[in-house]
Design an enzyme around this catalytic site. Sequence first.
Site, short mmCIF file in Angstrom:
data_model
loop_
_atom_site.label_atom_id
_atom_site.label_comp_id
_atom_site.label_asym_id
_atom_site.label_seq_id
_atom_site.Cartn_x
_atom_site.Cartn_y
_atom_site.Cartn_z
N ASP A 16 1.12 -1.05 0.10
CA ASP A 16 0.62 -0.15 -0.07
C ASP A 16 0.88 1.53 -0.16
OD1 ASP A 16 -2.52 -1.82 0.81
OD2 ASP A 16 -1.96 -2.00 2.37
N LYS A 19 1.90 2.74 -5.11
CA LYS A 19 2.51 1.71 -6.18
C LYS A 19 1.63 1.95 -7.47
CE LYS A 19 2.91 -2.51 -4.58
NZ LYS A 19 2.49 -2.30 -3.11
N HIS A 44 -4.64 -1.81 -6.44
CA HIS A 44 -4.30 -0.12 -6.91
C HIS A 44 -5.15 0.11 -7.40
CE1 HIS A 44 -0.51 -2.18 -8.25
NE2 HIS A 44 -0.39 -3.20 -6.94
P1 IMP Z 1 -2.80 -13.08 1.39
O1 IMP Z 1 -2.11 -12.69 0.98
O2 IMP Z 1 -4.14 -12.91 1.86
O3 IMP Z 1 -2.49 -14.20 2.17
O4 IMP Z 1 -2.67 -12.20 3.28
C1 IMP Z 1 -1.07 -12.01 4.09
C2 IMP Z 1 -0.86 -10.82 5.00
O5 IMP Z 1 -0.27 -9.94 3.57
C3 IMP Z 1 -1.99 -9.91 5.53
O6 IMP Z 1 -1.45 -9.21 6.37
C4 IMP Z 1 -2.67 -9.41 4.58
O7 IMP Z 1 -3.07 -7.86 5.51
C5 IMP Z 1 -1.54 -8.40 3.45
N1 IMP Z 1 -1.18 -8.40 2.53
C6 IMP Z 1 -1.49 -9.04 1.21
N2 IMP Z 1 -2.30 -8.31 0.31
C7 IMP Z 1 -2.00 -6.95 0.92
C8 IMP Z 1 -1.37 -5.61 0.05
O8 IMP Z 1 -1.74 -5.71 -1.37
N3 IMP Z 1 -1.05 -4.72 0.31
C9 IMP Z 1 -1.03 -4.74 1.92
N4 IMP Z 1 -0.88 -5.45 2.42
C10 IMP Z 1 -1.60 -6.55 1.75
#
Ligand code: IMP
Length: 416
Positions: A16, A19, A44
């Site tokens: 976040d 990008k 995004h």
């Molecule tokens: P997952 O990718 O859904 O398995 O989540 C794993 C961790 O990555 C969690 O803490 C999510 O909040 C974080 N996360 C996944 N994608 C993003 C993103 O695009 N931005 C910020 N955090 C993310």
Amino acid sequence: MNTVTPTIIIGSQWGDEGKGKITDLLSNDADLIVRFQGGNNAGHTIVVGEEVFKLHLLPSGVVMGKKNCIASGVVIDPFVLLEEIEKIENRGINIDLTIDPYCHMILPYHKEIDQSSESKLGNKKIGTTGKGIGPCYADKINRTGIRFVDFLDRDQFKNLLEINVEKKNSQYENCFFSAKDIFEKYLPLIPKLGKYLGDVSGIVYKNLKSKKIIFEGAQGTMLDISHGTYPFVTSSNTISGGVFTNVGFPPMNLNTVGIVKAYTTRVGSGPFPTELNDEMGEQIRKVGHEFGTTTGRPRRCGWLDLELLKYANRLNGFKQIALTKLDVLSGIEKIKVATSYKLNEKLMGYPLTVSQLESVSPVYKEFPGFEFDQDISDYNKLPKEAKEYIEFIEDQLNVPVKIVSTGPKRQQTIVR
Ligand code: IMP
């Protein structure tokens, strides 16, 4: 033949960082934009004039009408992708997209397993986006996943679905899926998405030296499956080196752009040394609209952390930095930056283990605040205190800050 160094855009914190806007900006004179990891856990936001585009899977280049690729390291929820394609097309934009046939598919049981595993973890939960990302990558590594290439072959798809559904139903108490139902629901997607499949690794390889390529990362360095704050991470390699295996081209020199938000945020659980659990954190969240694009969750907010950024720089090899959301700090009286950590009264850098990271206290340097108008596009017009802040980051990381974002719009950008 002229030689162009490909650019790669990497989040340096916990995702976040903004990008999307920087990719959109750098895509202006690019020929090809390639998304190389993650899935629709990413979000995004791109603002063009009065129009706001929210993308989860499509590379940011679609907004500019560029050629776009989704590489094999990405996991794709086909319904989400199709919906995103249709939304963009309905806004009158033609999409030029190639999807690698080796991309793995997120299927309904992945989402169910993701969500039920999380709820079982209670207060130890990772805080995933619940989109099925981890279970889909787990199947890939277990060599049981279903890829787009399997999806195109109806018999192969049916056969693999039956094997997977049977396994999931017997392994997980909340799984009661029917392979037949999933097959029938997904069948109409084959012609709709099949037309986009192509040799992404080959396209990239062929154009490496002659075309301007941008590799678009998702999430951030600290969410990298190997080098992030494990287990509070995502399930892919988010750092720059991951691009070579995720796309399939030989290691080479890259113009690595580190996206650094002027403060730090994270969604989900896990250590966050500079987190602000006070009014200041609340103010940053409000002014910076720090709510997840994918889940709408409030993001945890805190001061900039230079130890974390030095670690990110070591992992990625940033050639330049794009500093984003500096305007969010405008108007704050005193701004802090963590310059090192303390553990048991001893000064230290980024620790070896995540449990140490949970215990460190940041050591702060305080900066006088600054105020400026979001529409500033000339570096020299920034208040001297803002320049001092930027130049301190630059000096500490020994990487030039070439782009400063002063607002969400394209023109609210300083290029040095
Ligand atoms: P997952 O990718 O859904 O398995 O989540 C794993 C961790 O990555 C969690 O803490 C999510 O909040 C974080 N996360 C996944 N994608 C993003 C993103 O695009 N931005 C910020 N955090 C993310």
